[in-house]
Design a protein around this motif. Structure first.
Motif, short mmCIF file in Angstrom:
data_model
loop_
_atom_site.label_atom_id
_atom_site.label_comp_id
_atom_site.label_asym_id
_atom_site.label_seq_id
_atom_site.Cartn_x
_atom_site.Cartn_y
_atom_site.Cartn_z
N LEU A 1 43.37 24.65 30.66
CA LEU A 1 42.70 23.35 30.58
C LEU A 1 41.62 23.35 29.51
O LEU A 1 41.54 22.44 28.68
N TYR A 2 40.78 24.37 29.47
CA TYR A 2 39.70 24.43 28.49
C TYR A 2 40.26 24.45 27.07
O TYR A 2 39.73 23.79 26.17
N ALA A 3 41.32 25.22 26.85
CA ALA A 3 41.93 25.28 25.52
C ALA A 3 42.48 23.92 25.11
O ALA A 3 42.29 23.47 23.98
N GLU A 4 43.15 23.26 26.03
CA GLU A 4 43.69 21.92 25.75
C GLU A 4 42.57 20.95 25.40
O GLU A 4 42.68 20.18 24.44
N ILE A 5 41.50 20.97 26.17
CA ILE A 5 40.38 20.07 25.91
C ILE A 5 39.77 20.37 24.54
O ILE A 5 39.44 19.45 23.78
N PHE A 6 39.64 21.64 24.19
CA PHE A 6 39.08 21.99 22.89
C PHE A 6 39.97 21.49 21.75
O PHE A 6 39.47 20.93 20.76
N VAL A 7 41.27 21.68 21.86
CA VAL A 7 42.18 21.23 20.81
C VAL A 7 42.13 19.70 20.71
O VAL A 7 42.08 19.14 19.62
N ARG A 8 42.13 19.01 21.85
CA ARG A 8 42.04 17.55 21.83
C ARG A 8 40.74 17.08 21.16
O ARG A 8 40.75 16.14 20.37
N THR A 9 39.65 17.74 21.47
CA THR A 9 38.38 17.39 20.85
C THR A 9 38.43 17.63 19.35
O THR A 9 37.95 16.81 18.56
N SER A 10 39.02 18.73 18.94
CA SER A 10 39.16 19.04 17.52
C SER A 10 40.01 18.01 16.79
O SER A 10 39.66 17.56 15.70
N VAL A 11 41.13 17.64 17.40
CA VAL A 11 42.00 16.61 16.81
C VAL A 11 41.22 15.31 16.65
O VAL A 11 41.25 14.66 15.60
N SER A 12 40.52 14.94 17.69
CA SER A 12 39.75 13.69 17.67
C SER A 12 38.71 13.69 16.55
O SER A 12 38.58 12.71 15.81
N GLU A 13 38.00 14.81 16.41
CA GLU A 13 36.95 14.90 15.39
C GLU A 13 37.51 15.06 13.98
O GLU A 13 37.04 14.42 13.05
N MET A 14 38.53 15.91 13.81
CA MET A 14 39.05 16.20 12.47
C MET A 14 39.92 15.08 11.92
O MET A 14 39.93 14.82 10.72
N LEU A 15 40.69 14.43 12.80
CA LEU A 15 41.64 13.43 12.34
C LEU A 15 41.28 12.01 12.77
O LEU A 15 42.03 11.08 12.51
N ASN A 16 40.14 11.88 13.45
CA ASN A 16 39.67 10.57 13.89
C ASN A 16 40.72 9.84 14.75
O ASN A 16 41.04 8.68 14.49
N ILE A 17 41.23 10.55 15.74
CA ILE A 17 42.21 9.99 16.68
C ILE A 17 41.58 10.02 18.07
O ILE A 17 41.07 11.06 18.50
N CYS A 18 41.61 8.90 18.76
CA CYS A 18 41.04 8.90 20.11
C CYS A 18 41.95 9.68 21.07
O CYS A 18 43.17 9.76 20.87
N ASN A 19 41.36 10.27 22.07
CA ASN A 19 42.07 11.15 23.00
C ASN A 19 43.32 10.49 23.59
O ASN A 19 44.35 11.13 23.73
N GLU A 20 43.24 9.23 23.92
CA GLU A 20 44.36 8.54 24.56
C GLU A 20 45.58 8.45 23.65
O GLU A 20 46.70 8.29 24.13
#
Length: 128
Positions: free
Chosen positions: A46-65
């Motif tokens: 879970l923590y790894a998934e959350i970190f990757v999702r946060t990274s995607v959101s910040e690096m590529l400007n994509i909202c989590n949903e």
């Protein structure tokens, strides 16, 4: 973009906080996590998934949903629609390693006791 992250994990988390984090991942991932036997494996996943999702959101400007992961023909997770974003996750007891790169990348960690790390590095890495 070449990033390597290492986290030592505190395995203590309240059930409410765990469930709140769990609500941020896809239904497929929740099901996968629920099938894991050890609590620490559930938390690391879970923590790894959350970190990757946060990274995607910040690096590529994509909202989590709007973040969708899919598996390639080898079963490796990839970010749908973004061939320039590659990541790999490895975890062991109370630790997670995550590599994020613009090319295919791999990372692996293991807990070893009384290990000769220099000899291991010589076996797997070139001098460069």
């Amino acid at each position: 973009m070449n990033n390597l992250y290492f986290f030592e994990i505190n395995p203590i988390i309240t059930k409410d906080k765990f469930n709140k984090l769990l609500s941020l991942v896809s239904n497929e991932r929740r099901l996968y996590i629920s099938k894991l036997h050890d609590d620490i494996d559930k938390k690391n996943c879970l923590y790894a998934e959350i970190f990757v999702r946060t990274s995607v959101s910040e690096m590529l400007n994509i909202c989590n949903e709007k973040i969708v992961f899919e598996k390639n023909e080898y079963g490796k997770l990839m970010l749908r629609g973004h061939q320039e974003f590659h990541f790999n996750i490895s975890h062991t007891r109370n630790a997670i390693a995550i590599a994020i790169c613009d090319k295919e990348v791999g990372v692996d960690i293991e807990r070893k006791n009384n290990c000769d790390y220099l000899e291991i590095s010589k076996r797997f890495f070139t001098e460069s």
